[in-house]
Write a protein that holds these residues in place. Structure first.
Motif, PDB file in Angstrom:
ATOM      1  N   ARG A 127      -6.035 -31.356 -44.976  1.00  0.00           N
ATOM      2  CA  ARG A 127      -6.318 -31.834 -46.332  1.00  0.00           C
ATOM      3  C   ARG A 127      -7.487 -32.814 -46.356  1.00  0.00           C
ATOM      4  O   ARG A 127      -7.687 -33.525 -47.335  1.00  0.00           O
ATOM      5  CB  ARG A 127      -5.065 -32.521 -46.891  1.00  0.00           C
ATOM      6  CG  ARG A 127      -3.862 -31.611 -47.009  1.00  0.00           C
ATOM      7  CD  ARG A 127      -4.112 -30.499 -48.036  1.00  0.00           C
ATOM      8  NE  ARG A 127      -4.282 -31.077 -49.369  1.00  0.00           N
ATOM      9  CZ  ARG A 127      -3.275 -31.339 -50.193  1.00  0.00           C
ATOM     10  NH1 ARG A 127      -2.025 -31.068 -49.828  1.00  0.00           N
ATOM     11  NH2 ARG A 127      -3.498 -31.855 -51.378  1.00  0.00           N
ATOM     12  N   GLY A 128      -8.238 -32.857 -45.240  1.00  0.00           N
ATOM     13  CA  GLY A 128      -9.413 -33.707 -45.186  1.00  0.00           C
ATOM     14  C   GLY A 128      -9.124 -35.165 -44.905  1.00  0.00           C
ATOM     15  O   GLY A 128      -9.984 -36.024 -45.121  1.00  0.00           O
ATOM     16  N   ILE A 129      -7.931 -35.471 -44.391  1.00  0.00           N
ATOM     17  CA  ILE A 129      -7.549 -36.845 -44.081  1.00  0.00           C
ATOM     18  C   ILE A 129      -7.725 -37.074 -42.583  1.00  0.00           C
ATOM     19  O   ILE A 129      -7.124 -36.379 -41.765  1.00  0.00           O
ATOM     20  CB  ILE A 129      -6.091 -37.116 -44.498  1.00  0.00           C
ATOM     21  CG1 ILE A 129      -5.943 -36.957 -46.020  1.00  0.00           C
ATOM     22  CG2 ILE A 129      -5.642 -38.509 -44.068  1.00  0.00           C
ATOM     23  CD1 ILE A 129      -4.516 -37.042 -46.517  1.00  0.00           C
ATOM     24  N   GLY A 130      -8.564 -38.025 -42.214  1.00  0.00           N
ATOM     25  CA  GLY A 130      -8.871 -38.294 -40.816  1.00  0.00           C
ATOM     26  C   GLY A 130      -7.729 -38.964 -40.079  1.00  0.00           C
ATOM     27  O   GLY A 130      -6.742 -39.396 -40.674  1.00  0.00           O
ATOM     28  N   ARG A 131      -7.887 -39.084 -38.755  1.00  0.00           N
ATOM     29  CA  ARG A 131      -6.811 -39.605 -37.915  1.00  0.00           C
ATOM     30  C   ARG A 131      -6.460 -41.056 -38.242  1.00  0.00           C
ATOM     31  O   ARG A 131      -5.297 -41.429 -38.232  1.00  0.00           O
ATOM     32  CB  ARG A 131      -7.168 -39.465 -36.431  1.00  0.00           C
ATOM     33  CG  ARG A 131      -7.166 -38.031 -35.939  1.00  0.00           C
ATOM     34  CD  ARG A 131      -7.355 -37.964 -34.435  1.00  0.00           C
ATOM     35  NE  ARG A 131      -6.165 -38.387 -33.698  1.00  0.00           N
ATOM     36  CZ  ARG A 131      -5.129 -37.598 -33.416  1.00  0.00           C
ATOM     37  NH1 ARG A 131      -5.123 -36.336 -33.837  1.00  0.00           N
ATOM     38  NH2 ARG A 131      -4.119 -38.054 -32.713  1.00  0.00           N
ATOM     39  N   GLU A 132      -7.453 -41.877 -38.512  1.00  0.00           N
ATOM     40  CA  GLU A 132      -7.165 -43.283 -38.805  1.00  0.00           C
ATOM     41  C   GLU A 132      -6.337 -43.416 -40.073  1.00  0.00           C
ATOM     42  O   GLU A 132      -5.343 -44.145 -40.113  1.00  0.00           O
ATOM     43  CB  GLU A 132      -8.471 -44.063 -38.943  1.00  0.00           C
ATOM     44  CG  GLU A 132      -8.245 -45.553 -39.178  1.00  0.00           C
ATOM     45  CD  GLU A 132      -9.542 -46.348 -39.209  1.00  0.00           C
ATOM     46  OE1 GLU A 132      -9.491 -47.542 -39.558  1.00  0.00           O
ATOM     47  OE2 GLU A 132     -10.614 -45.765 -38.892  1.00  0.00           O
ATOM     48  N   ARG A 133      -6.735 -42.706 -41.124  1.00  0.00           N
ATOM     49  CA  ARG A 133      -5.976 -42.760 -42.377  1.00  0.00           C
ATOM     50  C   ARG A 133      -4.613 -42.105 -42.203  1.00  0.00           C
ATOM     51  O   ARG A 133      -3.601 -42.593 -42.750  1.00  0.00           O
ATOM     52  CB  ARG A 133      -6.757 -42.052 -43.488  1.00  0.00           C
ATOM     53  CG  ARG A 133      -6.044 -42.005 -44.842  1.00  0.00           C
ATOM     54  CD  ARG A 133      -5.678 -43.382 -45.339  1.00  0.00           C
ATOM     55  NE  ARG A 133      -5.070 -43.315 -46.664  1.00  0.00           N
ATOM     56  CZ  ARG A 133      -4.274 -44.264 -47.166  1.00  0.00           C
ATOM     57  NH1 ARG A 133      -3.984 -45.338 -46.432  1.00  0.00           N
ATOM     58  NH2 ARG A 133      -3.774 -44.125 -48.375  1.00  0.00           N
ATOM     59  N   ALA A 134      -4.542 -41.032 -41.419  1.00  0.00           N
ATOM     60  CA  ALA A 134      -3.253 -40.377 -41.177  1.00  0.00           C
ATOM     61  C   ALA A 134      -2.292 -41.326 -40.474  1.00  0.00           C
ATOM     62  O   ALA A 134      -1.099 -41.390 -40.800  1.00  0.00           O
ATOM     63  CB  ALA A 134      -3.461 -39.114 -40.340  1.00  0.00           C
ATOM     64  N   ALA A 135      -2.802 -42.093 -39.511  1.00  0.00           N
ATOM     65  CA  ALA A 135      -1.958 -43.069 -38.818  1.00  0.00           C
ATOM     66  C   ALA A 135      -1.466 -44.136 -39.793  1.00  0.00           C
ATOM     67  O   ALA A 135      -0.312 -44.580 -39.721  1.00  0.00           O
ATOM     68  CB  ALA A 135      -2.732 -43.705 -37.667  1.00  0.00           C
ATOM     69  N   GLU A 136      -2.325 -44.550 -40.699  1.00  0.00           N
ATOM     70  CA  GLU A 136      -1.914 -45.535 -41.708  1.00  0.00           C
ATOM     71  C   GLU A 136      -0.795 -44.981 -42.586  1.00  0.00           C
ATOM     72  O   GLU A 136       0.157 -45.705 -42.925  1.00  0.00           O
ATOM     73  CB  GLU A 136      -3.116 -45.920 -42.584  1.00  0.00           C
ATOM     74  CG  GLU A 136      -4.181 -46.725 -41.868  1.00  0.00           C
ATOM     75  CD  GLU A 136      -5.407 -46.947 -42.740  1.00  0.00           C
ATOM     76  OE1 GLU A 136      -5.468 -46.369 -43.844  1.00  0.00           O
ATOM     77  OE2 GLU A 136      -6.321 -47.690 -42.307  1.00  0.00           O
ATOM     78  N   LEU A 137      -0.890 -43.704 -42.945  1.00  0.00           N
ATOM     79  CA  LEU A 137       0.125 -43.096 -43.801  1.00  0.00           C
ATOM     80  C   LEU A 137       1.458 -42.942 -43.063  1.00  0.00           C
ATOM     81  O   LEU A 137       2.526 -43.127 -43.651  1.00  0.00           O
ATOM     82  CB  LEU A 137      -0.361 -41.746 -44.317  1.00  0.00           C
ATOM     83  CG  LEU A 137      -1.554 -41.800 -45.279  1.00  0.00           C
ATOM     84  CD1 LEU A 137      -2.038 -40.395 -45.614  1.00  0.00           C
ATOM     85  CD2 LEU A 137      -1.187 -42.550 -46.562  1.00  0.00           C
ATOM     86  N   LEU A 138       1.399 -42.606 -41.780  1.00  0.00           N
ATOM     87  CA  LEU A 138       2.620 -42.530 -40.986  1.00  0.00           C
ATOM     88  C   LEU A 138       3.310 -43.892 -40.935  1.00  0.00           C
ATOM     89  O   LEU A 138       4.527 -44.001 -41.138  1.00  0.00           O
ATOM     90  CB  LEU A 138       2.299 -42.049 -39.569  1.00  0.00           C
ATOM     91  CG  LEU A 138       2.035 -40.549 -39.409  1.00  0.00           C
ATOM     92  CD1 LEU A 138       1.347 -40.271 -38.086  1.00  0.00           C
ATOM     93  CD2 LEU A 138       3.339 -39.770 -39.505  1.00  0.00           C
ATOM     94  N   ALA A 139       2.538 -44.936 -40.675  1.00  0.00           N
ATOM     95  CA  ALA A 139       3.111 -46.285 -40.645  1.00  0.00           C
ATOM     96  C   ALA A 139       3.630 -46.686 -42.022  1.00  0.00           C
ATOM     97  O   ALA A 139       4.662 -47.361 -42.140  1.00  0.00           O
ATOM     98  CB  ALA A 139       2.068 -47.286 -40.149  1.00  0.00           C
ATOM     99  N   LEU A 140       2.923 -46.269 -43.075  1.00  0.00           N
ATOM    100  CA  LEU A 140       3.352 -46.577 -44.443  1.00  0.00           C
ATOM    101  C   LEU A 140       4.727 -45.999 -44.739  1.00  0.00           C
ATOM    102  O   LEU A 140       5.520 -46.607 -45.464  1.00  0.00           O
ATOM    103  CB  LEU A 140       2.321 -46.034 -45.441  1.00  0.00           C
ATOM    104  CG  LEU A 140       2.661 -46.227 -46.920  1.00  0.00           C
ATOM    105  CD1 LEU A 140       2.766 -47.708 -47.285  1.00  0.00           C
ATOM    106  CD2 LEU A 140       1.612 -45.521 -47.799  1.00  0.00           C
ATOM    107  N   SER A 141       5.027 -44.834 -44.169  1.00  0.00           N
ATOM    108  CA  SER A 141       6.331 -44.218 -44.437  1.00  0.00           C
ATOM    109  C   SER A 141       7.467 -45.136 -43.996  1.00  0.00           C
ATOM    110  O   SER A 141       8.509 -45.216 -44.656  1.00  0.00           O
ATOM    111  CB  SER A 141       6.446 -42.853 -43.746  1.00  0.00           C
ATOM    112  OG  SER A 141       6.563 -42.990 -42.334  1.00  0.00           O
ATOM    113  N   VAL A 142       7.257 -45.855 -42.905  1.00  0.00           N
ATOM    114  CA  VAL A 142       8.272 -46.801 -42.429  1.00  0.00           C
ATOM    115  C   VAL A 142       8.331 -48.021 -43.339  1.00  0.00           C
ATOM    116  O   VAL A 142       9.405 -48.492 -43.722  1.00  0.00           O
ATOM    117  CB  VAL A 142       7.981 -47.216 -40.971  1.00  0.00           C
ATOM    118  CG1 VAL A 142       8.968 -48.282 -40.506  1.00  0.00           C
ATOM    119  CG2 VAL A 142       8.046 -45.997 -40.056  1.00  0.00           C
TER     120      VAL A 142
END
Length: 305
Positions: free
Chosen positions: A80-95
């Motif tokens: 979906r065009g989301i890079g690794r850094e932003r993806a890591a932020e979103l994973l952490a956000l889920s917690v």
């Protein structure tokens, strides 16, 4: 940690109530989840909706919230065009969203201990083609470990109370996940998706559960995202083979049509069933797909009765 005792300590002392289906609650609130990222899409677009869903389950009687990271992967976000850094932020956000919901629940008078479980779905969840219910992806254990480890490292870094290795269809993938959680410093539970007395990939449950028997990181073993009628036998097997507390959270009993992306049939889930599961060794009990806050309230009530 939202609780003064660990989840492992709570399981040793008694029964703990899990939440229900995240997608169920989000769809009930009017959110469209027809996307390949499923509920993970809302991490980027409407994170407040996820916190509200967690809060609804805490208020219904759940002690543990499972995060919205089930289908959140670096590969899926990249599509979906989301890079690794932003993806890591979103994973952490889920917690953090689940943590925030716990704080809100306690601010509204919920006095019992609350915990957060970071969801780690199978490789097939990323494919979004129904293969999460079959396993046998054609990948080696080593390849699956390499897929799972980076996401697990990010989630573990967000300091959930436990990692939920869930809806695992294949003992080979379970082996990869058990390797990948070593050394992360966060406990885990391992939960298979099953059909009868076998994994979805066809392996005997005795063999599948045995993989976790000596894994120090694993505090509970069991099943989820399965039919309610498959639970009791699986609970007995998991308890006997591993000696660990058993986790169970089945679907409503309806059947998922992966091509139509729709549920068919009728619910066969009844809150009264959970007392039998507890008698067989279940200590961490809730619901999965199509099991909403009302059903979780019924489970909490049945376990207290």
């Amino acid at each position: 940690m939202t609780s003064t005792i660990t989840l492992a300590q709570a399981l040793a002392a008694g029964t703990v109530v899990l939440d229900g289906g995240m997608s169920n609650q989000l769809e009930s609130a009017g959110h469209d989840l027809s996307d390949e990222l499923w509920s993970a899409r809302l991490l980027a677009e409407q994170p407040e909706a996820i916190a509200e869903a967690h809060l609804a389950y805490f208020e219904a009687g759940a002690d543990v919230a499972i995060t919205s990271s089930y289908q959140a992967t670096f590969e899926g976000f990249a599509g979906r065009g989301i890079g690794r850094e932003r993806a890591a932020e979103l994973l952490a956000l889920s917690v953090e969203l689940a943590r925030e919901a716990a704080r809100q629940a306690q601010g509204k008078g919920v006095a019992r201990p609350l915990w957060v479980a970071a969801s780690v779905g199978p490789y097939g969840a990323m494919l979004a083609d129904g293969s999460e219910y079959r396993g046998r992806y054609g990948l080696s254990v080593e390849e699956l470990e390499r897929f799972h480890r980076p996401r697990l490292e990010v989630l573990a870094g967000a300091r959930p109370d436990v990692l939920a290795l869930e809806t695992v269809p294949d003992a080979d993938e379970a082996q990869a996940l058990l390797r990948a959680v070593r050394g992360l410093g966060v406990p885990a539970w391992l939960s298979y998706s099953v059909a009868g007395d076998r994994t979805r990939a066809g392996q005997p449950l005795e063999d599948a559960f045995a993989l976790a028997a000596d894994a120090d990181e694993v505090i509970a073993v069991g099943v989820n995202c399965c039919a309610p009628q498959d639970v009791e036998g699986a609970v007995e097997t998991a308890a006997r083979v591993t000696g660990k507390p058993v986790v169970v959270y089945p679907n409503s009993g309806e059947t998922w049509d992966a091509e139509a992306r729709a549920w068919n049939g009728r619910s066969t889930f009844a809150a009264e069933q959970v007392r039998g599961w507890r008698a067989s060794g279940a200590r961490l009990i809730g619901g999965c797909c199509r099991v909403g806050p009302e059903a979780i309230s019924g489970i909490a009530g049945a376990l207290k009765a």
